[in-house]
Design a protein around this motif. Structure first.
Motif, PDB file in Angstrom:
ATOM      1  N   MET A   1       0.837  -1.180   0.000  1.00 49.14           N
ATOM      2  CA  MET A   1       0.000   0.000   0.000  1.00 49.14           C
ATOM      3  C   MET A   1       0.881   1.241   0.000  1.00 49.14           C
ATOM      4  O   MET A   1       1.863   1.321   0.713  1.00 49.14           O
ATOM      5  N   GLU A   2       0.501   2.212  -0.799  1.00 49.60           N
ATOM      6  CA  GLU A   2       1.259   3.445  -0.915  1.00 49.60           C
ATOM      7  C   GLU A   2       0.964   4.393   0.238  1.00 49.60           C
ATOM      8  O   GLU A   2      -0.167   4.491   0.700  1.00 49.60           O
ATOM      9  N   THR A   3       1.988   5.092   0.657  1.00 48.19           N
ATOM     10  CA  THR A   3       1.753   6.176   1.604  1.00 48.19           C
ATOM     11  C   THR A   3       1.256   7.377   0.806  1.00 48.19           C
ATOM     12  O   THR A   3       1.338   7.398  -0.424  1.00 48.19           O
ATOM     13  N   ALA A   4       0.763   8.376   1.507  1.00 49.87           N
ATOM     14  CA  ALA A   4       0.254   9.575   0.827  1.00 49.87           C
ATOM     15  C   ALA A   4       1.378  10.264   0.061  1.00 49.87           C
ATOM     16  O   ALA A   4       1.177  10.731  -1.065  1.00 49.87           O
ATOM     17  N   HIS A   5       2.570  10.294   0.638  1.00 55.40           N
ATOM     18  CA  HIS A   5       3.701  10.952  -0.029  1.00 55.40           C
ATOM     19  C   HIS A   5       4.083  10.204  -1.303  1.00 55.40           C
ATOM     20  O   HIS A   5       4.360  10.828  -2.335  1.00 55.40           O
ATOM     21  N   GLU A   6       4.104   8.881  -1.250  1.00 54.82           N
ATOM     22  CA  GLU A   6       4.425   8.091  -2.442  1.00 54.82           C
ATOM     23  C   GLU A   6       3.365   8.268  -3.527  1.00 54.82           C
ATOM     24  O   GLU A   6       3.691   8.370  -4.712  1.00 54.82           O
ATOM     25  N   GLU A   7       2.110   8.302  -3.115  1.00 54.65           N
ATOM     26  CA  GLU A   7       1.040   8.491  -4.093  1.00 54.65           C
ATOM     27  C   GLU A   7       1.118   9.868  -4.741  1.00 54.65           C
ATOM     28  O   GLU A   7       0.907  10.006  -5.952  1.00 54.65           O
ATOM     29  N   ILE A   8       1.447  10.876  -3.966  1.00 54.29           N
ATOM     30  CA  ILE A   8       1.591  12.222  -4.526  1.00 54.29           C
ATOM     31  C   ILE A   8       2.720  12.248  -5.555  1.00 54.29           C
ATOM     32  O   ILE A   8       2.556  12.801  -6.644  1.00 54.29           O
ATOM     33  N   ARG A   9       3.851  11.624  -5.233  1.00 57.46           N
ATOM     34  CA  ARG A   9       4.961  11.586  -6.197  1.00 57.46           C
ATOM     35  C   ARG A   9       4.555  10.858  -7.468  1.00 57.46           C
ATOM     36  O   ARG A   9       4.873  11.308  -8.572  1.00 57.46           O
ATOM     37  N   ARG A  10       3.851   9.724  -7.338  1.00 59.02           N
ATOM     38  CA  ARG A  10       3.415   8.968  -8.513  1.00 59.02           C
ATOM     39  C   ARG A  10       2.453   9.790  -9.353  1.00 59.02           C
ATOM     40  O   ARG A  10       2.574   9.863 -10.585  1.00 59.02           O
ATOM     41  N   LEU A  11       1.490  10.444  -8.698  1.00 56.59           N
ATOM     42  CA  LEU A  11       0.516  11.260  -9.427  1.00 56.59           C
ATOM     43  C   LEU A  11       1.173  12.450 -10.126  1.00 56.59           C
ATOM     44  O   LEU A  11       0.788  12.816 -11.235  1.00 56.59           O
ATOM     45  N   GLU A  12       2.154  13.058  -9.474  1.00 53.83           N
ATOM     46  CA  GLU A  12       2.858  14.169 -10.115  1.00 53.83           C
ATOM     47  C   GLU A  12       3.623  13.699 -11.349  1.00 53.83           C
ATOM     48  O   GLU A  12       3.656  14.400 -12.361  1.00 53.83           O
ATOM     49  N   ALA A  13       4.228  12.513 -11.269  1.00 57.10           N
ATOM     50  CA  ALA A  13       4.936  11.976 -12.432  1.00 57.10           C
ATOM     51  C   ALA A  13       3.958  11.675 -13.567  1.00 57.10           C
ATOM     52  O   ALA A  13       4.228  11.982 -14.736  1.00 57.10           O
ATOM     53  N   GLU A  14       2.803  11.093 -13.217  1.00 51.93           N
ATOM     54  CA  GLU A  14       1.790  10.807 -14.242  1.00 51.93           C
ATOM     55  C   GLU A  14       1.276  12.100 -14.868  1.00 51.93           C
ATOM     56  O   GLU A  14       1.108  12.194 -16.086  1.00 51.93           O
ATOM     57  N   ARG A  15       1.027  13.086 -14.029  1.00 46.07           N
ATOM     58  CA  ARG A  15       0.535  14.374 -14.525  1.00 46.07           C
ATOM     59  C   ARG A  15       1.555  15.016 -15.464  1.00 46.07           C
ATOM     60  O   ARG A  15       1.198  15.585 -16.500  1.00 46.07           O
ATOM     61  N   HIS A  16       2.828  14.887 -15.126  1.00 48.24           N
ATOM     62  CA  HIS A  16       3.880  15.435 -15.983  1.00 48.24           C
ATOM     63  C   HIS A  16       3.905  14.717 -17.341  1.00 48.24           C
ATOM     64  O   HIS A  16       4.038  15.366 -18.388  1.00 48.24           O
ATOM     65  N   ARG A  17       3.763  13.385 -17.325  1.00 47.94           N
ATOM     66  CA  ARG A  17       3.730  12.633 -18.592  1.00 47.94           C
ATOM     67  C   ARG A  17       2.536  13.055 -19.446  1.00 47.94           C
ATOM     68  O   ARG A  17       2.658  13.241 -20.660  1.00 47.94           O
ATOM     69  N   TYR A  18       1.376  13.197 -18.810  1.00 48.95           N
ATOM     70  CA  TYR A  18       0.196  13.661 -19.553  1.00 48.95           C
ATOM     71  C   TYR A  18       0.414  15.065 -20.107  1.00 48.95           C
ATOM     72  O   TYR A  18       0.002  15.387 -21.218  1.00 48.95           O
ATOM     73  N   SER A  19       1.064  15.917 -19.335  1.00 49.67           N
ATOM     74  CA  SER A  19       1.325  17.277 -19.781  1.00 49.67           C
ATOM     75  C   SER A  19       2.245  17.276 -20.997  1.00 49.67           C
ATOM     76  O   SER A  19       2.013  18.018 -21.960  1.00 49.67           O
ATOM     77  N   GLU A  20       3.285  16.459 -20.955  1.00 44.15           N
ATOM     78  CA  GLU A  20       4.192  16.365 -22.103  1.00 44.15           C
ATOM     79  C   GLU A  20       3.451  15.857 -23.338  1.00 44.15           C
ATOM     80  O   GLU A  20       3.627  16.383 -24.442  1.00 44.15           O
ATOM     81  N   THR A  21       2.616  14.839 -23.157  1.00 45.42           N
ATOM     82  CA  THR A  21       1.840  14.310 -24.275  1.00 45.42           C
ATOM     83  C   THR A  21       0.878  15.369 -24.802  1.00 45.42           C
ATOM     84  O   THR A  21       0.696  15.515 -26.015  1.00 45.42           O
ATOM     85  N   PHE A  22       0.267  16.112 -23.881  1.00 41.99           N
ATOM     86  CA  PHE A  22      -0.661  17.181 -24.265  1.00 41.99           C
ATOM     87  C   PHE A  22       0.045  18.215 -25.148  1.00 41.99           C
ATOM     88  O   PHE A  22      -0.484  18.641 -26.175  1.00 41.99           O
ATOM     89  N   HIS A  23       1.241  18.615 -24.743  1.00 40.78           N
ATOM     90  CA  HIS A  23       1.967  19.635 -25.499  1.00 40.78           C
ATOM     91  C   HIS A  23       2.433  19.113 -26.857  1.00 40.78           C
ATOM     92  O   HIS A  23       2.618  19.902 -27.785  1.00 40.78           O
ATOM     93  N   ASN A  24       2.621  17.801 -26.965  1.00 38.34           N
ATOM     94  CA  ASN A  24       3.070  17.214 -28.229  1.00 38.34           C
ATOM     95  C   ASN A  24       1.910  16.794 -29.126  1.00 38.34           C
ATOM     96  O   ASN A  24       2.138  16.290 -30.227  1.00 38.34           O
ATOM     97  N   THR A  25       0.676  16.965 -28.649  1.00 39.57           N
ATOM     98  CA  THR A  25      -0.494  16.591 -29.437  1.00 39.57           C
ATOM     99  C   THR A  25      -0.929  17.780 -30.290  1.00 39.57           C
ATOM    100  O   THR A  25      -0.944  18.919 -29.822  1.00 39.57           O
ATOM    101  N   SER A  26      -1.281  17.492 -31.487  1.00 36.25           N
ATOM    102  CA  SER A  26      -1.697  18.536 -32.424  1.00 36.25           C
ATOM    103  C   SER A  26      -2.984  19.209 -31.938  1.00 36.25           C
ATOM    104  O   SER A  26      -3.873  18.562 -31.381  1.00 36.25           O
ATOM    105  N   GLU A  27      -3.073  20.490 -32.174  1.00 34.90           N
ATOM    106  CA  GLU A  27      -4.294  21.225 -31.814  1.00 34.90           C
ATOM    107  C   GLU A  27      -5.465  20.815 -32.688  1.00 34.90           C
ATOM    108  O   GLU A  27      -6.611  21.114 -32.367  1.00 34.90           O
ATOM    109  N   ALA A  28      -5.186  20.111 -33.762  1.00 37.55           N
ATOM    110  CA  ALA A  28      -6.248  19.630 -34.652  1.00 37.55           C
ATOM    111  C   ALA A  28      -6.937  18.393 -34.088  1.00 37.55           C
ATOM    112  O   ALA A  28      -7.911  17.907 -34.666  1.00 37.55           O
ATOM    113  N   ASP A  29      -6.439  17.893 -32.946  1.00 38.16           N
ATOM    114  CA  ASP A  29      -7.021  16.696 -32.317  1.00 38.16           C
ATOM    115  C   ASP A  29      -7.630  17.084 -30.967  1.00 38.16           C
ATOM    116  O   ASP A  29      -7.072  16.802 -29.909  1.00 38.16           O
ATOM    117  N   PRO A  30      -8.803  17.733 -30.998  1.00 38.58           N
ATOM    118  CA  PRO A  30      -9.377  18.241 -29.739  1.00 38.58           C
ATOM    119  C   PRO A  30      -9.842  17.132 -28.793  1.00 38.58           C
ATOM    120  O   PRO A  30      -9.851  17.315 -27.583  1.00 38.58           O
TER     121      PRO A  30
END
Length: 100
Positions: A1-30
């Motif tokens: 089971m994850e501690t709250a601190h570990e879960e926050i780190r995991r979620l921040e990493a996931e959010r960063h990956r989504y952000s990178e993918t978002f920035h690399n996605t064409s604006e023509a793909d809403p």
């Protein structure tokens, strides 16, 4: 089971990956951009929830317990039944909150 601190780190990493993918996605793909934004928002919301769930400190717990004991003692000393009921309810609420 994850501690709250570990879960926050995991979620921040996931959010960063989504952000990178978002920035690399064409604006023509809403549709994809909307989905990625929703996923980032979900993770941000969960991170905020976890950050707000800080446990009570040692002194806060013992302060609540002392206040509960004081309210219980006052409930015994008070004459009217409604005063006893009110102070007893306050004592129970403080005792419950002191559990953390």
């Amino acid at each position: 089971m994850e501690t709250a601190h570990e879960e926050i780190r995991r979620l921040e990493a996931e959010r960063h990956r989504y952000s990178e993918t978002f920035h690399n996605t064409s604006e023509a793909d809403p549709v994809t951009r909307t989905h990625l934004q929703e996923e980032m928002d979900r993770r941000t919301t969960r991170i905020r929830e976890l950050q707000e769930q800080r446990p009570l400190g040692f002194l806060a717990r013992w302060g609540l317990r002392a206040a509960a004991a004081g309210a219980a003692w006052c409930a015994v000393q008070v004459g009217p039944w409604w005063g006893k009921t009110l102070l007893g309810t306050v004592a129970l609420a403080l005792a419950f909150l002191s559990l953390g």
